[in-house]
Every structure is written in C-alpha cells, then in structure tokens.
Write an enzyme that holds these catalytic residues in place. Structure first.
Site, PDB file in Angstrom:
ATOM      1  CG  HIS A 121      51.016  -6.572  -4.809  1.00  0.00           C
ATOM      2  ND1 HIS A 121      50.887  -5.366  -5.466  1.00  0.00           N
ATOM      3  CD2 HIS A 121      50.232  -6.473  -3.690  1.00  0.00           C
ATOM      4  CE1 HIS A 121      50.079  -4.568  -4.779  1.00  0.00           C
ATOM      5  NE2 HIS A 121      49.662  -5.220  -3.699  1.00  0.00           N
ATOM      6  CG  HIS A 214      45.384  -6.972  -2.346  1.00  0.00           C
ATOM      7  ND1 HIS A 214      46.483  -6.526  -3.034  1.00  0.00           N
ATOM      8  CD2 HIS A 214      44.459  -7.321  -3.288  1.00  0.00           C
ATOM      9  CE1 HIS A 214      46.253  -6.591  -4.334  1.00  0.00           C
ATOM     10  NE2 HIS A 214      45.032  -7.077  -4.514  1.00  0.00           N
ATOM     11  CD  GLU A 296      43.989  -4.095   0.914  1.00  0.00           C
ATOM     12  OE1 GLU A 296      44.942  -4.669   1.489  1.00  0.00           O
ATOM     13  OE2 GLU A 296      44.118  -3.417  -0.116  1.00  0.00           O
TER      14      GLU A 296
END
Length: 333
Positions: A121, A214, A296
């Site tokens: 992001h 992430h 993640e």
C-alpha cells in the site's frame, strides 16, 4: 492487508471447512521457547512431507531452522534486541536505522546481490482513491491498481507498518552488503504504485529476491503470520513457472526464520498451520520474473497481534526474521 482489493478475493478461513466448530483455532498459551520449538518442528515435518514437488524443499527447511550466518543472536530470546539498530515506537518509521537510499552498500556476504522490498500500500492512497481504483492487468485477469490497506482498531495503518518494517529491513540487508531498492518511499510516488508496476520494479532491477510486506485485516481471533507463495501460473501475460520453485524456497526460509525470531505463530486461519499459502490471483506475484513472496506479518484486527505490530521492538524483530530468511536464501542461490 485485508483480503479485499486488487490482489485478493476473500478466502474462507480453513476452520470453516474442516468439520470443526465455527470458532477459529487458537494457539495455546505456552512458553515462547516451546512455541518456537514446536513451530520449527512443524516446519521440518511439513518440508519432509509436502515439498516433493520442489527439489529445494528439504534444503530450505534445514536452512530455515538453523538461521542465516548473520543470526549471531540465535540463542537469545526472540524478543531481545538482535542488532545495533535502535528500536522505535509505533510512530517511528525506522528511517534513522541506517544509511537509506543513495548510501553505498557495505562489503559483506551479499555484495553484488539485489533485493527489492515492496512496502504494501502507500500512506498517500487515501487521497487518491480514483487513481488506485482503476483496473490494471495482473496476468490472469484485471483488478484494481491498489488499495488503502487495513489498520488496527486504534488507527495504526498498514501502510505505516509496512514502510517501517521495510526501512528496518533495508538497513539490515545493506549491512550485509546487498543493494536494496524499495518500490516506493518518502511519498514518492504520491500513491501506489499499482500492483503491476510493483512487480515490474523487481523485474527491471533483476532482483535476486523480492518481498512484499503486509499485515492482514482478518477477524479478531484469527492471528499469526503467513507467507504467500506464487503458484505455477501460465495464463495471459503471467508465467511464474520459472520462479515458482525458487520463490517457495525463499518463502520457506523466511517463514522458518520469522517464527523463530519474532515468536509469532503461523496463521491459525490460513495455511493449515504451516505459515505458507500458495495463490494464483496475485498481480504482484503473477507478473514477477524474479523469486518473490508476500508476507502477512500478523492480523491488525486481533488485539494480541495488534499489540505486537504496533511495537517498535517487535517490528525490529520482524525485520530481522525476514532479513535472516533472505540472507539464507541468497547465500544458497
């Protein structure tokens, strides 16, 4: 990241299909040492039984268990400081930890190696929703350019987390002699890049390894980390067959070191307790021509994981766990 957006269609947590009750599986409250030892044993069993499709599987597991040669503090507590890089609070982006962009790579075992770090992001995405919502080609189909990412319930955003860990990871890898490139940094570009461009940056750098960082946005009670590997995709403009085996080796080494250094358990809702998930609908992986994985690091919506993700000390451990996995992979490549 939440499992909604350009790279993910929402998967169902595995406990919903396992014949068990609807409650997520939870890790028992055991001592940190026992947790790490059990997790590493699980990795060895997993690699011995589930990696027959990759000739590098057994070697990867052994390397992940022993750690990289840089892991001089392997016998220390996973929560102790393992390098000279200072810790930071949740608001510290880790920029003060090392030379950063433009600084010469140090001499070391990774001299001549190139690593691309993709912080998931971008803090600026919130101001550019029209731009990030446009469709881009991800090889197998088309999806949104990017998303804003998730956040903790207290508002600590995934985009801040990923940049913080990326800065710390860059410092550690540069100390080993690697040349490191980030897909975005310091507000440049102001949004994105799109998922296809993130893959292209790694490809054009001829990276020896690439990782996208992430944090998940799943339901409370779902916790733990998982590493996402590219499937062997051959469709449209995507062809990951040449990198699938190397990416699996990279991901396995990162996962083994991450669980050891951070004490974060493998996901209890994806990956069947292995901490590894293979996907074929990720633009950042589908379009890569270099060994690449996603990680993640935990679930921002779970209070236990959120307490770790917002801790500067824990984020330093996270960067070290990822670094040691990458170093192990590159020294065997």
């Amino acid at each position: 990241m939440s499992y909604t957006g350009p790279d993910f269609d929402p998967p169902q947590p595995e406990h919903e299909h396992s014949g068990r009750s609807g409650r997520p599986r939870r890790w028992p409250a055991v001592a940190g040492v026992a947790l790490v030892s059990g997790a590493l044993l699980g990795w060895l069993v997993y690699e011995a039984t589930a990696s027959s499709d990759s000739p590098s599987g057994g070697t990867a597991a052994a390397s992940a268990s022993s750690g990289s040669p840089s892991a001089s503090g392997a016998g220390k507590s996973p929560h102790s400081s393992r390098s000279a890089v200072p810790s930071a609070s949740a608001g510290d982006d880790g920029k003060g930890a090392g030379p950063g962009p433009g600084g010469p790579a140090a001499s070391g075992p990774l001299k001549g190696k190139v690593v691309v770090i993709d912080p998931g992001h971008n803090p600026g995405n919130f101001q550019h929703t029209a731009e990030i919502n446009r469709q881009v080609d991800i090889g197998t189909n088309r999806k949104e350019c990017d998303t804003t990412g998730t956040s903790t319930n207290a508002g600590y955003t995934e985009a801040r987390f990923t940049l913080d860990v990326a800065h710390r990871l860059r410092t550690l890898l540069e100390q080993q002699g690697a040349t490191v490139k980030l897909t975005h940094d310091n507000g440049s570009p102001a949004w994105g890049p799109c998922v296809d461009e993130r893959a292209r940056i790694g490809n054009e750098a001829h990276a020896d390894a690439a990782i996208s960082i992430h944090a998940d946005g799943s339901a409370p009670g779902n916790r733990g980390f998982h590493v996402i590997l590219p499937a062997a995709v051959h469709s449209g403009s995507a062809d990951t067959r040449p990198i699938a085996a190397a990416s699996k080796k990279l991901g396995t080494m990162i996962a083994g070191n991450f669980v050891r250094v951070t004490d974060e358990p493998p996901s209890n809702y994806l990956g069947g307790g292995t901490g590894l998930v293979t996907r074929e609908d990720l633009g950042g992986l589908n379009l890569s021509t270099v060994p690449k994985v996603f990680i993640e690091c935990g679930n921002m919506r779970d209070s236990t994981d959120a307490a770790r993700l917002t801790s500067g000390d824990w984020r330093q451990n996270a960067a070290e766990g990822i670094s040691e996995g990458i170093v192990s992979f590159l020294r065997e490549s």
